[in-house]
Write a protein that holds these residues in place. Structure first.
Motif, PDB file in Angstrom:
ATOM      1  N   UNK A   1      17.519  -7.901  22.783  1.00  0.00           N
ATOM      2  CA  UNK A   1      18.144  -8.365  21.384  1.00  0.00           C
ATOM      3  C   UNK A   1      17.447  -9.522  21.211  1.00  0.00           C
ATOM      4  N   UNK A   2      16.800 -10.380  21.618  1.00  0.00           N
ATOM      5  CA  UNK A   2      16.610 -11.889  21.213  1.00  0.00           C
ATOM      6  C   UNK A   2      15.041 -12.192  21.070  1.00  0.00           C
ATOM      7  N   UNK A   3      14.266 -11.012  21.944  1.00  0.00           N
ATOM      8  CA  UNK A   3      12.437 -10.833  22.285  1.00  0.00           C
ATOM      9  C   UNK A   3      12.158  -9.569  21.396  1.00  0.00           C
ATOM     10  N   UNK A   4      12.480  -8.597  21.289  1.00  0.00           N
ATOM     11  CA  UNK A   4      12.057  -7.697  20.649  1.00  0.00           C
ATOM     12  C   UNK A   4      12.423  -7.589  19.140  1.00  0.00           C
ATOM     13  N   UNK A   5      10.985  -6.776  18.577  1.00  0.00           N
ATOM     14  CA  UNK A   5      11.799  -6.454  17.462  1.00  0.00           C
ATOM     15  C   UNK A   5      10.869  -5.435  16.976  1.00  0.00           C
ATOM     16  N   UNK A   6      12.169  -4.146  16.540  1.00  0.00           N
ATOM     17  CA  UNK A   6      12.438  -2.929  15.644  1.00  0.00           C
ATOM     18  C   UNK A   6      11.125  -2.061  16.145  1.00  0.00           C
ATOM     19  N   UNK A   7      10.091  -2.922  14.683  1.00  0.00           N
ATOM     20  CA  UNK A   7       9.349  -2.300  14.878  1.00  0.00           C
ATOM     21  C   UNK A   7       7.976  -2.073  16.289  1.00  0.00           C
ATOM     22  N   UNK A   8       7.866  -2.604  17.054  1.00  0.00           N
ATOM     23  CA  UNK A   8       7.654  -2.777  18.381  1.00  0.00           C
ATOM     24  C   UNK A   8       8.220  -1.966  19.709  1.00  0.00           C
ATOM     25  N   UNK A   9       9.580  -1.868  19.724  1.00  0.00           N
ATOM     26  CA  UNK A   9       9.993  -1.516  20.241  1.00  0.00           C
ATOM     27  C   UNK A   9      11.183  -0.591  19.776  1.00  0.00           C
ATOM     28  N   UNK A  10      11.303   0.631  19.272  1.00  0.00           N
ATOM     29  CA  UNK A  10      12.003   2.046  18.144  1.00  0.00           C
ATOM     30  C   UNK A  10      12.729   2.393  18.943  1.00  0.00           C
ATOM     31  N   UNK A  11      12.595   2.156  20.436  1.00  0.00           N
ATOM     32  CA  UNK A  11      14.210   2.570  20.954  1.00  0.00           C
ATOM     33  C   UNK A  11      15.428   0.978  21.425  1.00  0.00           C
ATOM     34  N   UNK A  12      15.380   0.203  20.911  1.00  0.00           N
ATOM     35  CA  UNK A  12      16.096  -1.299  20.331  1.00  0.00           C
ATOM     36  C   UNK A  12      17.457  -0.911  21.129  1.00  0.00           C
ATOM     37  N   UNK A  13      17.759   0.128  19.884  1.00  0.00           N
ATOM     38  CA  UNK A  13      19.638   0.456  19.963  1.00  0.00           C
ATOM     39  C   UNK A  13      19.953   1.133  20.244  1.00  0.00           C
ATOM     40  N   UNK A  14      19.365   2.499  20.804  1.00  0.00           N
ATOM     41  CA  UNK A  14      19.479   2.897  22.233  1.00  0.00           C
ATOM     42  C   UNK A  14      19.465   1.906  23.631  1.00  0.00           C
ATOM     43  N   UNK A  15      18.824   1.838  23.967  1.00  0.00           N
ATOM     44  CA  UNK A  15      18.076   0.274  24.564  1.00  0.00           C
ATOM     45  C   UNK A  15      19.752  -0.531  24.850  1.00  0.00           C
ATOM     46  N   UNK A  16      19.933  -0.964  23.757  1.00  0.00           N
ATOM     47  CA  UNK A  16      21.924  -1.358  23.681  1.00  0.00           C
ATOM     48  C   UNK A  16      22.918  -1.006  23.926  1.00  0.00           C
ATOM     49  N   UNK A  17      22.875   0.407  23.468  1.00  0.00           N
ATOM     50  CA  UNK A  17      24.009   1.137  23.847  1.00  0.00           C
ATOM     51  C   UNK A  17      23.903   1.589  25.249  1.00  0.00           C
ATOM     52  N   UNK A  18      22.978   2.134  25.542  1.00  0.00           N
ATOM     53  CA  UNK A  18      23.630   3.183  26.909  1.00  0.00           C
ATOM     54  C   UNK A  18      23.804   1.837  27.758  1.00  0.00           C
ATOM     55  N   UNK A  19      22.904   0.352  27.896  1.00  0.00           N
ATOM     56  CA  UNK A  19      23.236  -0.795  28.954  1.00  0.00           C
ATOM     57  C   UNK A  19      24.844  -0.895  28.731  1.00  0.00           C
ATOM     58  N   UNK A  20      25.010  -0.950  27.385  1.00  0.00           N
ATOM     59  CA  UNK A  20      26.129  -2.176  27.218  1.00  0.00           C
ATOM     60  C   UNK A  20      27.263  -1.117  28.056  1.00  0.00           C
ATOM     61  N   UNK A  21      27.641   0.374  27.684  1.00  0.00           N
ATOM     62  CA  UNK A  21      28.359   1.312  29.079  1.00  0.00           C
ATOM     63  C   UNK A  21      27.720   0.973  29.913  1.00  0.00           C
ATOM     64  N   UNK A  22      26.144   0.547  31.002  1.00  0.00           N
ATOM     65  CA  UNK A  22      26.099   0.832  32.038  1.00  0.00           C
ATOM     66  C   UNK A  22      26.888  -0.760  31.890  1.00  0.00           C
ATOM     67  N   UNK A  23      27.232  -1.638  31.905  1.00  0.00           N
ATOM     68  CA  UNK A  23      27.410  -2.526  32.261  1.00  0.00           C
ATOM     69  C   UNK A  23      28.483  -2.515  32.530  1.00  0.00           C
TER      70      UNK A  23
END
Length: 521
Positions: free
Chosen positions: A359-381
């Motif tokens: 959320x704080x260090x990565x940007x969409x133009x480099x990490x294009x799967x940021x939103x999916x990382x957020x969603x999947x790991x929120x469920x895992x958490x």
């Protein structure tokens, strides 16, 4: 004992290639050159999620365990780790990475550009053509200062060298590489493992091969087969490590698209290896109603001595309470599954740090799967930590021949009886719960009685599984003080709140015919 030496980095010279002969693929911070004939290179764009997540997880591991911000959290005893002084009385440990099966070198080069404090990354491959590609991409990205191409069998490298992080992303099973990786990784190091052979790990056709590779059998035909795949891989890693007095701590374990990916720490803690017996389990799975009874292979009890000192007592597990006949549906078909790891598959502190970095260090133009990382790991958490396997209300409804109830009703019913529930990252519309299967089916039967007034059990075939369940009077609550309700409660509110978050939880089709690519020649 493996050493820390490796061949020196290549010298930077004039470009040894003609750009007109190649096409450029851009991912993250890195551009790689590939032959214009796509058949000549093994690159799968769908795996960017894997690589984006791996970058984030290595950063989280370094922040939490290698260079912790809070004093007293460091627990890696590695005096030989290289250190650099950045301010007065402040030091940062640098670390090494092995990408054992590098192919194009993309992952290794991304690590070198996107992860701080790396002293050396070895990009290894067995094929000379692949190593030539790696060298070309290192040169093109000006990454020769800390990315080292290496031509060798990766097991030979791991049996003779030591690394802080090892990334194993083979085509198919990881089984042939685990022993060498366990011996190569340093105390407290991070092991990243991918398995793409889900036809074996989670399929219904090769139980003998699954046992040969992973030492256990999966939940063939069960909705939770992808979680059993994760637990089989973790079981393989833990039992292999135990032979060398090493204990494996799962940090994050994910079922993703067509593969599984696990992130674990490896500790030199022989005393913790004693816990392995009580963490391994087998299961008795009903072929007809999906009920599972888990049986751990050992027991671990916390006791207090006569002098008031706490100690751990290890012993044999009691004989199985499950019989050949399923107690829920009275079926005569019970399948034995496992052995596999039965403990927690995630570490919440680790996931929290991964989410923070994402959320704080990565940007969409480099990490294009940021939103999916957020969603999947929120469920895992938010998954229940010590509850093996999830179930599908849709599957249970099909057995009873009713319309699929909303998840909120099943959660409310279980919550009213004092049980916890969670979603799963592995599959949509499924639930994990600490209730046993007798209680799960009791909730389903009560839902039918209270919410399906037109339901007629007499219309079911007397030999059908649903009929046997609906007429089984042994499916009841053992605690007469409890009563079931399907009205909203704290547990159902919690699950519904999580379901309504606008997150990309599961794979969205990126291209036509996406999936695993063919094995490279």
């Amino acid at each position: 004992m493996p050493s820390n030496d490796i061949a020196p980095a290549i010298n930077e010279t004039q470009p040894s290639f003609n750009l007109d002969d190649y096409k450029i693929i851009v991912e993250g911070s890195t551009s790689i050159l590939t032959p214009k004939s796509e058949a000549d290179v093994f690159y799968n764009p769908v795996q960017q999620f894997n690589r984006d997540l791996s970058v984030t997880c290595i950063k989280a591991w370094a922040n939490l365990y290698l260079n912790p911000k809070q004093e007293g959290k460091e627990d890696i005893e590695e005096p030989e780790l290289k250190k650099i002084k950045i301010e007065e009385k402040e030091y940062i440990k640098k670390f090494t990475i092995l990408e054992a099966l590098s192919a194009t070198g993309l992952r290794a080069i991304r690590y070198s550009k996107e992860i701080p404090n790396i002293s050396k990354i070895v990009a290894n491959d067995l094929l000379p053509a692949a190593v030539d590609t790696i060298k070309r991409n290192i040169e093109y990205n000006k990454a020769s200062t800390n990315v080292i191409p290496n031509l060798a069998n990766c097991n030979a490298v791991m049996y003779t060298k030591e690394f802080d992080c090892i990334d194993l992303d083979p085509y198919g099973t990881v089984a042939p590489f685990i022993d060498a990786a366990i011996q190569s990784i340093k105390n407290g190091g991070l092991l990243l493992v991918t398995c793409t052979d889900l036809q074996v790990l989670a399929g219904q056709t090769y139980p003998e091969k699954c046992f040969a590779l992973y030492g256990g059998s999966n939940l063939m035909g069960h909705d939770a087969t992808h979680e059993s795949a994760l637990r089989l891989v973790l079981g393989l890693i833990k039992t292999t490590a135990a032979k060398y007095g090493k204990y494996v701590e799962p940090l994050l374990s994910l079922s993703i698209d067509f593969y599984v990916r696990v992130f674990v720490r490896v500790h030199n803690k022989p005393i913790k290896v004693k816990d392995n017996m009580s963490e391994q389990m087998i299961g008795y799975m009903c072929h007809d109603c999906d009920s599972i009874v888990n049986q751990y292979l050992g027991k671990r009890e916390e006791r207090t001595s006569k002098k008031g000192k706490p100690y751990i007592k290890y012993g044999l597990s009691k004989a199985p309470t499950s019989s050949t006949e399923c107690k829920v549906c009275k079926s005569g078909v019970q399948h034995l599954v496992g052995p596999m790891y039965g403990g927690a598959i995630h570490n919440k502190d680790f996931i929290k740090e991964v989410l923070r970095i994402n959320k704080e260090e990565h940007e969409d133009n480099i990490y294009k799967t940021r939103k999916r990382i957020e969603g999947m790991l929120t469920l895992a958490y938010n998954e229940l930590p010590d509850t093996p396997f999830y179930f599908s209300p849709s599957k249970l409804s099909s057995i009873l021949k009713i319309s699929v109830p909303s998840l909120k009703y099943i959660v409310a019913g279980l919550g009213s009886l004092g049980y916890e529930c969670s979603l799963s990252h592995a599959q949509p519309s499924v639930l994990k719960t600490n209730a046993d299967w007798n209680t799960i089916w009791y909730v389903m039967k009560e839902y039918v009685r209270m919410k399906e007034p037109n339901y007629k059990v007499e219309k079911l075939n007397e030999n059908a599984t649903g009929y046997r369940i609906m007429t089984n009077e042994d499916i009841k609550l053992n605690d007469s003080t409890k009563s079931i309700s399907f009205e909203p409660n704290d547990m159902s509110y919690k699950i519904e709140k999580l379901r309504k978050l606008k997150m990309v939880r599961y794979q969205e089709n990126p291209t036509r015919n996406w999936g695993p690519k063919a094995k490279p020649n």
